[in-house]
Write a protein that holds these residues in place. Structure first.
Motif, PDB file in Angstrom:
ATOM      1  N   ASP A  21      41.877  49.127  52.508  1.00  0.00           N
ATOM      2  CA  ASP A  21      43.411  48.851  51.624  1.00  0.00           C
ATOM      3  C   ASP A  21      43.629  47.306  51.998  1.00  0.00           C
ATOM      4  O   ASP A  21      43.960  46.307  50.951  1.00  0.00           O
ATOM      5  CB  ASP A  21      44.572  49.589  51.958  1.00  0.00           C
ATOM      6  CG  ASP A  21      44.853  51.001  51.302  1.00  0.00           C
ATOM      7  OD1 ASP A  21      43.779  51.168  50.259  1.00  0.00           O
ATOM      8  OD2 ASP A  21      45.499  51.808  51.589  1.00  0.00           O
ATOM      9  N   LEU A  22      43.315  46.722  53.236  1.00  0.00           N
ATOM     10  CA  LEU A  22      43.346  45.299  53.429  1.00  0.00           C
ATOM     11  C   LEU A  22      42.143  44.563  52.866  1.00  0.00           C
ATOM     12  O   LEU A  22      42.549  43.246  52.680  1.00  0.00           O
ATOM     13  CB  LEU A  22      43.546  45.306  54.991  1.00  0.00           C
ATOM     14  CG  LEU A  22      44.646  45.970  55.691  1.00  0.00           C
ATOM     15  CD1 LEU A  22      44.389  45.730  57.314  1.00  0.00           C
ATOM     16  CD2 LEU A  22      45.941  45.165  55.078  1.00  0.00           C
ATOM     17  N   LEU A  23      41.078  45.205  52.727  1.00  0.00           N
ATOM     18  CA  LEU A  23      39.778  44.456  52.196  1.00  0.00           C
ATOM     19  C   LEU A  23      39.781  44.284  50.881  1.00  0.00           C
ATOM     20  O   LEU A  23      39.309  43.390  50.405  1.00  0.00           O
ATOM     21  CB  LEU A  23      38.704  45.290  52.794  1.00  0.00           C
ATOM     22  CG  LEU A  23      37.147  44.824  52.429  1.00  0.00           C
ATOM     23  CD1 LEU A  23      36.885  43.364  52.700  1.00  0.00           C
ATOM     24  CD2 LEU A  23      36.118  45.790  53.008  1.00  0.00           C
ATOM     25  N   LEU A  24      40.260  45.126  50.108  1.00  0.00           N
ATOM     26  CA  LEU A  24      40.112  45.347  48.542  1.00  0.00           C
ATOM     27  C   LEU A  24      40.630  44.208  47.723  1.00  0.00           C
ATOM     28  O   LEU A  24      39.911  43.466  46.933  1.00  0.00           O
ATOM     29  CB  LEU A  24      40.976  46.637  47.998  1.00  0.00           C
ATOM     30  CG  LEU A  24      40.115  47.955  48.270  1.00  0.00           C
ATOM     31  CD1 LEU A  24      40.744  48.772  48.144  1.00  0.00           C
ATOM     32  CD2 LEU A  24      38.593  47.906  47.229  1.00  0.00           C
ATOM     33  N   PRO A  25      41.911  43.422  48.139  1.00  0.00           N
ATOM     34  CA  PRO A  25      42.093  42.190  47.521  1.00  0.00           C
ATOM     35  C   PRO A  25      41.216  41.144  47.717  1.00  0.00           C
ATOM     36  O   PRO A  25      40.893  40.357  46.889  1.00  0.00           O
ATOM     37  CB  PRO A  25      43.795  41.880  48.123  1.00  0.00           C
ATOM     38  CG  PRO A  25      44.181  43.207  48.753  1.00  0.00           C
ATOM     39  CD  PRO A  25      42.934  44.062  49.125  1.00  0.00           C
ATOM     40  N   SER A  26      40.671  41.225  49.055  1.00  0.00           N
ATOM     41  CA  SER A  26      39.771  40.156  49.197  1.00  0.00           C
ATOM     42  C   SER A  26      38.332  40.061  48.549  1.00  0.00           C
ATOM     43  O   SER A  26      37.755  39.314  48.128  1.00  0.00           O
ATOM     44  CB  SER A  26      39.271  39.959  50.775  1.00  0.00           C
ATOM     45  OG  SER A  26      38.673  38.488  51.177  1.00  0.00           O
ATOM     46  N   VAL A  27      38.080  41.308  48.294  1.00  0.00           N
ATOM     47  CA  VAL A  27      36.945  41.634  47.703  1.00  0.00           C
ATOM     48  C   VAL A  27      37.038  41.357  46.177  1.00  0.00           C
ATOM     49  O   VAL A  27      35.958  40.654  45.609  1.00  0.00           O
ATOM     50  CB  VAL A  27      36.321  43.336  47.647  1.00  0.00           C
ATOM     51  CG1 VAL A  27      35.217  43.376  46.759  1.00  0.00           C
ATOM     52  CG2 VAL A  27      35.996  43.412  49.161  1.00  0.00           C
ATOM     53  N   SER A  28      38.173  41.744  45.464  1.00  0.00           N
ATOM     54  CA  SER A  28      38.279  41.410  44.183  1.00  0.00           C
ATOM     55  C   SER A  28      38.360  39.797  44.111  1.00  0.00           C
ATOM     56  O   SER A  28      37.698  39.408  43.057  1.00  0.00           O
ATOM     57  CB  SER A  28      39.634  41.825  44.014  1.00  0.00           C
ATOM     58  OG  SER A  28      39.689  43.234  43.946  1.00  0.00           O
ATOM     59  N   LYS A  29      38.835  39.227  45.118  1.00  0.00           N
ATOM     60  CA  LYS A  29      38.931  37.651  44.779  1.00  0.00           C
ATOM     61  C   LYS A  29      37.480  37.103  44.863  1.00  0.00           C
ATOM     62  O   LYS A  29      37.148  36.123  43.908  1.00  0.00           O
ATOM     63  CB  LYS A  29      39.640  37.181  45.878  1.00  0.00           C
ATOM     64  CG  LYS A  29      39.895  35.631  45.733  1.00  0.00           C
ATOM     65  CD  LYS A  29      40.840  35.218  46.795  1.00  0.00           C
ATOM     66  CE  LYS A  29      41.053  33.451  47.142  1.00  0.00           C
ATOM     67  NZ  LYS A  29      41.611  33.164  48.042  1.00  0.00           N
ATOM     68  N   VAL A  30      36.845  37.521  45.888  1.00  0.00           N
ATOM     69  CA  VAL A  30      35.507  36.658  45.988  1.00  0.00           C
ATOM     70  C   VAL A  30      34.382  37.396  45.175  1.00  0.00           C
ATOM     71  O   VAL A  30      33.214  36.767  44.923  1.00  0.00           O
ATOM     72  CB  VAL A  30      34.940  36.879  47.549  1.00  0.00           C
ATOM     73  CG1 VAL A  30      35.875  36.416  48.401  1.00  0.00           C
ATOM     74  CG2 VAL A  30      34.605  38.417  47.817  1.00  0.00           C
ATOM     75  N   LEU A  31      34.390  38.494  44.449  1.00  0.00           N
ATOM     76  CA  LEU A  31      33.426  39.210  43.569  1.00  0.00           C
ATOM     77  C   LEU A  31      33.052  38.236  42.580  1.00  0.00           C
ATOM     78  O   LEU A  31      31.526  38.258  42.356  1.00  0.00           O
ATOM     79  CB  LEU A  31      34.035  40.397  42.801  1.00  0.00           C
ATOM     80  CG  LEU A  31      33.204  41.274  42.214  1.00  0.00           C
ATOM     81  CD1 LEU A  31      32.063  41.835  42.919  1.00  0.00           C
ATOM     82  CD2 LEU A  31      33.894  42.381  41.225  1.00  0.00           C
ATOM     83  N   PRO A  32      33.594  37.464  41.539  1.00  0.00           N
ATOM     84  CA  PRO A  32      32.809  36.374  40.721  1.00  0.00           C
ATOM     85  C   PRO A  32      32.103  35.464  41.463  1.00  0.00           C
ATOM     86  O   PRO A  32      31.007  35.034  40.914  1.00  0.00           O
ATOM     87  CB  PRO A  32      34.144  35.776  40.208  1.00  0.00           C
ATOM     88  CG  PRO A  32      35.417  36.716  40.326  1.00  0.00           C
ATOM     89  CD  PRO A  32      35.138  37.312  41.687  1.00  0.00           C
ATOM     90  N   ALA A  33      32.610  35.038  42.642  1.00  0.00           N
ATOM     91  CA  ALA A  33      31.489  34.034  43.417  1.00  0.00           C
ATOM     92  C   ALA A  33      30.142  34.688  43.839  1.00  0.00           C
ATOM     93  O   ALA A  33      29.321  34.127  43.560  1.00  0.00           O
ATOM     94  CB  ALA A  33      32.171  33.464  44.552  1.00  0.00           C
ATOM     95  N   ILE A  34      30.332  35.929  44.223  1.00  0.00           N
ATOM     96  CA  ILE A  34      29.161  36.905  44.523  1.00  0.00           C
ATOM     97  C   ILE A  34      28.306  37.085  43.455  1.00  0.00           C
ATOM     98  O   ILE A  34      26.966  36.853  43.505  1.00  0.00           O
ATOM     99  CB  ILE A  34      29.523  38.055  45.215  1.00  0.00           C
ATOM    100  CG1 ILE A  34      30.169  37.732  46.674  1.00  0.00           C
ATOM    101  CG2 ILE A  34      28.167  38.866  45.472  1.00  0.00           C
ATOM    102  CD1 ILE A  34      30.657  39.024  47.273  1.00  0.00           C
ATOM    103  N   VAL A  35      28.888  37.272  42.297  1.00  0.00           N
ATOM    104  CA  VAL A  35      28.086  37.492  41.227  1.00  0.00           C
ATOM    105  C   VAL A  35      27.352  36.072  40.621  1.00  0.00           C
ATOM    106  O   VAL A  35      26.013  36.364  40.397  1.00  0.00           O
ATOM    107  CB  VAL A  35      28.980  38.043  40.042  1.00  0.00           C
ATOM    108  CG1 VAL A  35      28.416  37.776  38.468  1.00  0.00           C
ATOM    109  CG2 VAL A  35      29.494  39.402  40.188  1.00  0.00           C
ATOM    110  N   ARG A  36      28.199  35.125  40.823  1.00  0.00           N
ATOM    111  CA  ARG A  36      27.426  33.784  40.406  1.00  0.00           C
ATOM    112  C   ARG A  36      26.230  33.224  41.104  1.00  0.00           C
ATOM    113  O   ARG A  36      25.310  32.945  40.872  1.00  0.00           O
ATOM    114  CB  ARG A  36      28.437  32.578  40.350  1.00  0.00           C
ATOM    115  CG  ARG A  36      29.263  32.401  39.179  1.00  0.00           C
ATOM    116  CD  ARG A  36      30.063  31.005  39.148  1.00  0.00           C
ATOM    117  NE  ARG A  36      30.604  30.245  40.461  1.00  0.00           N
ATOM    118  CZ  ARG A  36      31.739  30.743  41.100  1.00  0.00           C
ATOM    119  NH1 ARG A  36      32.432  31.863  40.749  1.00  0.00           N
ATOM    120  NH2 ARG A  36      31.828  30.222  42.228  1.00  0.00           N
ATOM    121  N   LEU A  37      26.681  33.727  42.589  1.00  0.00           N
ATOM    122  CA  LEU A  37      25.511  33.419  43.838  1.00  0.00           C
ATOM    123  C   LEU A  37      24.149  34.382  43.388  1.00  0.00           C
ATOM    124  O   LEU A  37      22.985  33.966  43.405  1.00  0.00           O
ATOM    125  CB  LEU A  37      26.095  33.952  45.045  1.00  0.00           C
ATOM    126  CG  LEU A  37      25.141  33.423  46.250  1.00  0.00           C
ATOM    127  CD1 LEU A  37      24.817  32.385  46.361  1.00  0.00           C
ATOM    128  CD2 LEU A  37      25.876  33.817  47.571  1.00  0.00           C
TER     129      LEU A  37
END
Length: 185
Positions: A21-37
């Motif tokens: 639950d603490l991790l999920l908001p951060s994963v959602s935030k960085v997901l677009p950058a990981i996809v671009r990478l």
């Protein structure tokens, strides 16, 4: 100078673990950058290697881990970063991508001397993996907008440690060099 590889850490995940639950908001935030990478690496012919926790499922393989994650309530965080046919996959059981895995051998076979680390968790698996890469004399790059955290303050400290103590190049997905390990602009 050798070659680079993009290492995607623990992104094949059903998020049924403690601290999810603490991790999920951060994963959602960085997901677009990981996809671009991932898109950049694949377009430039950089090998993409997923190194993923097996979550204690000792009879499973990467396909089963992916199926479980895609069948879970957070499939939307997994689908955009799912491995393609060219991706390589290594199973790990502990924090570091190197601890008792064949990753060092694989990197040697591919002539890799520079790893770009993305995924989760910055202050745990990414930090320990960066240290283990450093002691193996690999150049390390960590795009700070492509790593998710549980605790922001610890993640910030971990990124500073990677940069200061391990000589890691820290930047953003859009500022880092992939193919040659150059420092961010």
């Amino acid at each position: 100078m050798g070659k680079s590889a993009l290492i995607v850490i623990d992104m094949i995940n059903a998020y049924g673990h403690a601290d999810a639950d603490l991790l999920l908001p951060s994963v959602s935030k960085v997901l677009p950058a990981i996809v671009r990478l991932l898109e950049r690496a694949r377009a430039e012919g950089i090998p993409v290697i997923y190194v993923n926790d097996n979550f204690g499922e000792w009879r499973s393989h990467h396909g089963e881990l992916l199926e479980t994650a895609l069948a879970g309530p957070h499939a939307g965080l997994v689908e955009p970063v799912r491995p393609d046919e060219a991706s390589l996959f290594v199973i790990k059981a502990r924090h570091s991508i190197f601890f008792e895995t064949p990753l060092s051998y694989l990197l040697g076979q591919l002539g890799i001397d520079h790893v770009i680390l993305c995924g989760q968790v910055t202050e745990q698996c990414v930090l320990y993996s960066a240290l283990d890469a450093h002691i193996r004399h690999l150049r390390v790059t960590v795009p700070e907008d492509a790593v998710a955290h549980i605790h922001a303050d610890l993640a910030d400290a971990a990124l500073r440690m990677m940069q200061r103590n391990m000589g890691a190049a820290i930047g953003t997905v859009d500022s880092i060099g992939l193919g040659d390990g150059e420092r961010p602009s």
